[in-house]
Design an enzyme around this catalytic site. Structure first.
Site, PDB file in Angstrom:
ATOM      1  N   HIS A 135       0.849  -1.196   0.000  1.00 30.87           N
ATOM      2  CA  HIS A 135       0.000   0.000   0.000  1.00 30.87           C
ATOM      3  C   HIS A 135       0.885   1.247   0.000  1.00 30.87           C
ATOM      4  CE1 HIS A 135      -2.966   2.994   1.086  1.00 30.87           C
ATOM      5  NE2 HIS A 135      -3.903   2.106   0.756  1.00 30.87           N
ATOM      6  N   GLU A 180      -3.804   1.781  -7.498  1.00 27.40           N
ATOM      7  CA  GLU A 180      -4.220   2.911  -6.667  1.00 27.40           C
ATOM      8  C   GLU A 180      -3.309   4.107  -6.927  1.00 27.40           C
ATOM      9  OE1 GLU A 180      -6.542   1.409  -3.008  1.00 27.40           O
ATOM     10  OE2 GLU A 180      -4.443   1.490  -2.463  1.00 27.40           O
ATOM     11  N   GLY A 222      -7.759   9.026  -0.841  1.00 27.00           N
ATOM     12  CA  GLY A 222      -8.253   9.933   0.198  1.00 27.00           C
ATOM     13  C   GLY A 222      -8.424  11.375  -0.241  1.00 27.00           C
TER      14      GLY A 222
END
Ligand code: PEP
Length: 248
Positions: free
Chosen positions: A99, A168, A174
């Site tokens: 991530h 991503e 976000g």
């Protein structure tokens, strides 16, 4: 939209306590009522809730994943860390690796590759995150970065291994900013062109500010097998809405 199974993976990050377990009851009910087997929900709560999630979800079709592991497969003196065997032992089925929030903290290609190898050895399903930063995108380095992340992260992994790649873009996580479909489709096609040569069994997901407001537009990209959802996944209502809008 094709008839394939769509993945909805909820990344809760460092949010949630025992009280939040109540909120997933609606999602369990929703998944029971929707008899269709066209989707798979996977919750990735923080470590502290993994055991409770495994327990709460065991009579449902929803599965549990973790958000990271230590790179060492063997037990050892690593204060504060957890390895793949510990997760397997707990009944966890998936693990997010690579991530961008962890890459930013210094996790490098070599560590990511070791983590993936360890997860596979423990028979955990890997959710491998890749994505370019806004700086790399502006400098037209997206393809170079994605290829580097894939080739290094998945080094030495057998063609028969099942792999879930979550694209991503870092600038989308976000932020509420989602790539337009043209750009997203181009990047997904590029990822697919590399992954399909390396693996027989793979899924490609998109992650970054997925919400009930943009899901219809994202669903127009047929190449996608589903989504890794952060912020919106903490609300059962939003998660259910995202799934409903995918099929209606
Ligand atoms: C994530 O962190 O994996 C993610 C996709 O977050 P968000 O949906 O909040 O952008």
């Amino acid at each position: 939209m094709t008839n394939k199974i769509r993945y909805f993976i909820a990344n809760w990050k460092m949010y949630g306590d025992l009280g939040s377990l109540k909120s997933i009851k609606n999602v369990i009910k929703f998944s029971r009522l929707s008899k269709s087997k066209k989707f798979k929900i996977i919750y990735c709560p923080p470590y502290t809730l993994l055991s409770d999630f495994v327990d709460t979800l065991k009579k449902s079709s929803i599965e549990t994943g973790a958000q990271n592991i230590h790179e060492n497969y063997d037990f050892g003196a690593h204060t504060g860390f957890i390895n793949s065997k510990m997760l397997k032992n707990l009944g966890v089925k998936y693990v997010i690796i690579g991530h961008s929030e962890n890459r930013t903290l210094g996790e490098d290609h070599k560590q990511i590759n070791k983590k993936i190898l360890s997860a596979i050895k423990s028979k955990l399903n890997v959710i491998f995150c890749i994505g370019e930063t806004s700086f790399q995108r502006k400098n037209k380095k997206t393809n170079i970065i994605l290829k580097k992340q894939i080739m290094n992260g998945l080094k030495g992994i057998g063609k028969k291994c099942k792999i879930i790649v979550a694209y991503e873009p870092v600038w989308s996580i976000g932020t509420g900013v989602v790539p337009n479909n043209l750009e997203l489709e181009k990047n997904i096609k590029f990822i697919k062109s590399i992954i399909s040569k390396k693996f027989n069994n793979y899924k490609i997901l998109y992650g970054g500010s997925v919400s009930p407001n943009n899901i219809k537009r994202l669903n127009m990209i047929d190449l996608l097998d589903g989504y890794l959802i952060g912020g919106a996944s903490q609300s059962s209502k939003k998660l259910i809405d995202i799934i409903k809008k995918t099929f209606n």
